[in-house]
Scaffold this active site. Sequence first.
Site, PDB file in Angstrom:
ATOM      1  N   GLY A 171     -17.649 -44.810  11.820  1.00 32.83           N
ATOM      2  CA  GLY A 171     -17.867 -43.368  11.868  1.00 32.83           C
ATOM      3  C   GLY A 171     -19.309 -42.924  11.810  1.00 32.83           C
ATOM      4  N   ARG A 208       3.212 -45.882  23.767  1.00 32.91           N
ATOM      5  CA  ARG A 208       1.889 -45.250  23.868  1.00 32.91           C
ATOM      6  C   ARG A 208       2.010 -43.742  24.111  1.00 32.91           C
ATOM      7  NH1 ARG A 208      -1.779 -45.814  28.503  1.00 32.91           N
ATOM      8  NH2 ARG A 208      -3.923 -45.480  27.799  1.00 32.91           N
ATOM      9  N   MET A 242     -11.438 -46.827  19.845  1.00 29.70           N
ATOM     10  CA  MET A 242     -11.354 -48.011  20.693  1.00 29.70           C
ATOM     11  C   MET A 242     -10.004 -48.087  21.414  1.00 29.70           C
ATOM     12  SD  MET A 242     -14.355 -48.987  20.393  1.00 29.70           S
ATOM     13  CE  MET A 242     -14.261 -50.473  21.389  1.00 29.70           C
ATOM     14  N   ARG A 243      -9.630 -46.975  22.019  1.00 24.80           N
ATOM     15  CA  ARG A 243      -8.409 -46.927  22.815  1.00 24.80           C
ATOM     16  C   ARG A 243      -8.646 -46.063  24.043  1.00 24.80           C
ATOM     17  NH1 ARG A 243      -4.166 -49.164  20.472  1.00 24.80           N
ATOM     18  NH2 ARG A 243      -4.486 -49.593  18.274  1.00 24.80           N
ATOM     19  N   ILE A 244      -8.005 -46.441  25.127  1.00 21.64           N
ATOM     20  CA  ILE A 244      -8.029 -45.611  26.328  1.00 21.64           C
ATOM     21  C   ILE A 244      -6.940 -44.561  26.171  1.00 21.64           C
ATOM     22  CG2 ILE A 244      -7.676 -45.575  28.822  1.00 21.64           C
ATOM     23  CD1 ILE A 244      -8.735 -48.484  28.836  1.00 21.64           C
ATOM     24  N   ASN A 286     -16.953 -38.324  25.367  1.00 18.91           N
ATOM     25  CA  ASN A 286     -17.028 -39.677  24.826  1.00 18.91           C
ATOM     26  C   ASN A 286     -18.481 -40.144  24.853  1.00 18.91           C
ATOM     27  OD1 ASN A 286     -15.899 -42.294  24.025  1.00 18.91           O
ATOM     28  ND2 ASN A 286     -16.409 -42.984  26.089  1.00 18.91           N
ATOM     29  N   HIS A 294     -20.862 -43.663  25.246  1.00 18.01           N
ATOM     30  CA  HIS A 294     -20.745 -45.018  25.799  1.00 18.01           C
ATOM     31  C   HIS A 294     -22.103 -45.702  25.751  1.00 18.01           C
ATOM     32  CE1 HIS A 294     -18.955 -48.238  28.103  1.00 18.01           C
ATOM     33  NE2 HIS A 294     -20.050 -48.257  28.841  1.00 18.01           N
ATOM     34  N   ASP A 330     -12.197 -38.617  31.799  1.00 19.24           N
ATOM     35  CA  ASP A 330     -11.209 -38.353  32.844  1.00 19.24           C
ATOM     36  C   ASP A 330     -10.171 -39.472  32.795  1.00 19.24           C
ATOM     37  OD1 ASP A 330     -12.382 -40.537  34.065  1.00 19.24           O
ATOM     38  OD2 ASP A 330     -13.199 -39.416  35.771  1.00 19.24           O
ATOM     39  N   ASP A 386     -14.437 -44.690  31.567  1.00 13.34           N
ATOM     40  CA  ASP A 386     -15.866 -44.343  31.574  1.00 13.34           C
ATOM     41  C   ASP A 386     -16.333 -43.864  32.947  1.00 13.34           C
ATOM     42  OD1 ASP A 386     -16.087 -45.088  28.852  1.00 13.34           O
ATOM     43  OD2 ASP A 386     -16.322 -47.176  29.416  1.00 13.34           O
TER      44      ASP A 386
END
Length: 196
Positions: free
Chosen positions: A13, A64, A93-95, A110, A112, A144, A148
């Site tokens: 965090g 999911r 750490m998830r799409i 996000n 990156h 989206d 990424d």
Amino acid sequence: MTLNVVVLLSGTGSNLLALLQAAQTDSSYRVVAALADRPAAGLQHAAAHGVPTAVIAPADYPDRAAWAAALAAKIESYGVNGSTGLIVSAGLMRILPPAFVAQFSPRLINTHPSLLPLYPGADAVAQTLAAGAHTTGVTVHQIDAGVDTGPVLAQRAIQVHSEDTVQTLHERIKEQERQLLPQVVHEISTGALPLV
């Protein structure tokens, strides 16, 4: 009008803490909740600042889609949706599933650890070193349905040193990330940086 921000995380965090600290002197936004997909250490930063936290673990749901629906409902309970507020994925750490992205777009951003479109995905820093790149950095982008691939909102470059390891390079990237993310959230909240 103050922008309500929900932060999503999986780890320590540090970006959440950067947002919380910046919000102490920046009244344009406020973190209204920190949500994690596991009992993440970073939730302690939110609790220390009086910000509500919750763990919404995928293992607690049949699939999911059900997990994403529960996450969406929790976010909306804090007054954030596809037309108001902002969701910041800061080390989640998830799409996020396409239906979730569609529900909250364009109000999803996000961070990156590369200069996108270079080195998308989970191992960007290792990819950077393997490619022998001399420059990398951090990107803040809209989320989206791809990995990424969303519109870039801001980037900051740093030099790659010959002695860098994944750990040393990632730490220098994170230092820039912790500065850039609050700046981007401020610019979104004031209307200086429109979401597309």
